[in-house]
Design an enzyme around this catalytic site. Sequence first.
Site, PDB file in Angstrom:
ATOM      1  N   ASP A  30       0.852  -1.191   0.000  1.00 50.37           N
ATOM      2  CA  ASP A  30       0.000   0.000   0.000  1.00 50.37           C
ATOM      3  C   ASP A  30       0.891   1.244   0.000  1.00 50.37           C
ATOM      4  OD1 ASP A  30      -3.227   0.495   0.984  1.00 50.37           O
ATOM      5  OD2 ASP A  30      -1.828   2.188   1.070  1.00 50.37           O
ATOM      6  N   ILE A  31       0.534   2.231  -0.802  1.00 45.07           N
ATOM      7  CA  ILE A  31       1.347   3.444  -0.930  1.00 45.07           C
ATOM      8  C   ILE A  31       1.302   4.277   0.360  1.00 45.07           C
ATOM      9  CG2 ILE A  31      -0.422   5.047  -1.836  1.00 45.07           C
ATOM     10  CD1 ILE A  31       1.668   5.825  -4.007  1.00 45.07           C
ATOM     11  N   ASN A  86     -12.739  -3.556   2.329  1.00 46.60           N
ATOM     12  CA  ASN A  86     -13.709  -2.470   2.417  1.00 46.60           C
ATOM     13  C   ASN A  86     -14.618  -2.540   1.194  1.00 46.60           C
ATOM     14  OD1 ASN A  86     -12.578  -1.344   4.801  1.00 46.60           O
ATOM     15  ND2 ASN A  86     -10.973  -0.365   3.590  1.00 46.60           N
ATOM     16  N   GLN A  93     -14.900   2.190   1.053  1.00 42.10           N
ATOM     17  CA  GLN A  93     -14.021   1.786  -0.045  1.00 42.10           C
ATOM     18  C   GLN A  93     -13.607   3.024  -0.831  1.00 42.10           C
ATOM     19  OE1 GLN A  93     -15.743  -1.187  -2.609  1.00 42.10           O
ATOM     20  NE2 GLN A  93     -13.890  -1.375  -3.862  1.00 42.10           N
ATOM     21  N   HIS A  99     -10.008  -5.410  -3.535  1.00 37.28           N
ATOM     22  CA  HIS A  99      -8.679  -5.655  -2.959  1.00 37.28           C
ATOM     23  C   HIS A  99      -8.816  -6.125  -1.526  1.00 37.28           C
ATOM     24  CE1 HIS A  99      -9.768  -1.402  -2.547  1.00 37.28           C
ATOM     25  NE2 HIS A  99      -9.149  -1.415  -1.377  1.00 37.28           N
ATOM     26  N   HIS A 101      -6.823  -6.107   1.922  1.00 33.71           N
ATOM     27  CA  HIS A 101      -5.688  -5.546   2.663  1.00 33.71           C
ATOM     28  C   HIS A 101      -5.137  -6.620   3.598  1.00 33.71           C
ATOM     29  CE1 HIS A 101      -6.568  -1.182   1.895  1.00 33.71           C
ATOM     30  NE2 HIS A 101      -7.810  -1.609   1.822  1.00 33.71           N
TER      31      HIS A 101
HETATM   32  P1  5GP Z   1      -9.747   1.154   0.259  1.00 34.08           P
HETATM   33  O1  5GP Z   1     -10.060   2.320   1.173  1.00 34.08           O
HETATM   34  O2  5GP Z   1     -10.388   1.312  -1.085  1.00 34.08           O
HETATM   35  O3  5GP Z   1     -10.018  -0.167   0.899  1.00 34.08           O
HETATM   36  O4  5GP Z   1      -8.170   1.165   0.086  1.00 34.08           O
HETATM   37  C1  5GP Z   1      -7.508   1.684  -1.011  1.00 34.08           C
HETATM   38  C2  5GP Z   1      -6.041   1.666  -0.670  1.00 34.08           C
HETATM   39  O5  5GP Z   1      -5.296   1.865  -1.847  1.00 34.08           O
HETATM   40  C3  5GP Z   1      -5.619   2.735   0.333  1.00 34.08           C
HETATM   41  O6  5GP Z   1      -5.071   2.122   1.500  1.00 34.08           O
HETATM   42  C4  5GP Z   1      -4.569   3.544  -0.439  1.00 34.08           C
HETATM   43  O7  5GP Z   1      -3.481   3.946   0.365  1.00 34.08           O
HETATM   44  C5  5GP Z   1      -4.147   2.584  -1.546  1.00 34.08           C
HETATM   45  N1  5GP Z   1      -3.727   3.241  -2.789  1.00 34.08           N
HETATM   46  C6  5GP Z   1      -4.389   4.219  -3.444  1.00 34.08           C
HETATM   47  N2  5GP Z   1      -3.719   4.582  -4.549  1.00 34.08           N
HETATM   48  C7  5GP Z   1      -2.613   3.785  -4.597  1.00 34.08           C
HETATM   49  C8  5GP Z   1      -1.517   3.690  -5.512  1.00 34.08           C
HETATM   50  O8  5GP Z   1      -1.428   4.395  -6.522  1.00 34.08           O
HETATM   51  N3  5GP Z   1      -0.565   2.756  -5.240  1.00 34.08           N
HETATM   52  C9  5GP Z   1      -0.626   1.952  -4.127  1.00 34.08           C
HETATM   53  N4  5GP Z   1       0.376   1.081  -3.945  1.00 34.08           N
HETATM   54  N5  5GP Z   1      -1.639   2.026  -3.247  1.00 34.08           N
HETATM   55  C10 5GP Z   1      -2.617   2.929  -3.481  1.00 34.08           C
END
Ligand code: 5GP
Length: 118
Positions: A30-31, A86, A93, A99, A101
């Site tokens: 995760d970034i 999420n 989300q 995805h 985590h």
């Molecule tokens: P969500 O909230 O949708 O479950 O999580 C999305 C995740 O994607 C977040 O934890 C966010 O930090 C990660 N993320 C968003 N953009 C990028 C990206 O460009 N590269 C990487 N490696 N992670 C990303």
Amino acid sequence: MSDCIFCRIIRGEIPSKKIYEDEEIFAFHDINPIAPVHFMIVPKVHVASLMEVDASHQKILGHILLKANELARGQGLEEGFRTIINSGRIGHQEVYHLHVHILGGPEPLGSMLKRRAP
Ligand code: 5GP
Ligand code: ZN
């Protein structure tokens, strides 16, 4: 071809710190990590969220969870880890490509969600 951000990461158009890939799945850090180890496993096929899956995704969902354990151990998470998916607005989300985590670190992560005051 999808211009979704995770589809672009899978295709290598956006750089990522890749952990693993095979024909069906892709795993990368995760970034913006919220734990000492924080990576995600995604299906290569674009599926927006767990709210969109059907019986055709059964195999890939099982594959992701089996790999979660293997890849977590590979990242040093021998004593446990947390998986989070999420889904949708209520699930907060942010990226609409399914995805999982995987989170962990040397210390216990604490409770799952903060309890609301009664
Ligand atoms: P969500 O909230 O949708 O479950 O999580 C999305 C995740 O994607 C977040 O934890 C966010 O930090 C990660 N993320 C968003 N953009 C990028 C990206 O460009 N590269 C990487 N490696 N992670 C990303
Ligand atoms: Zn996608």
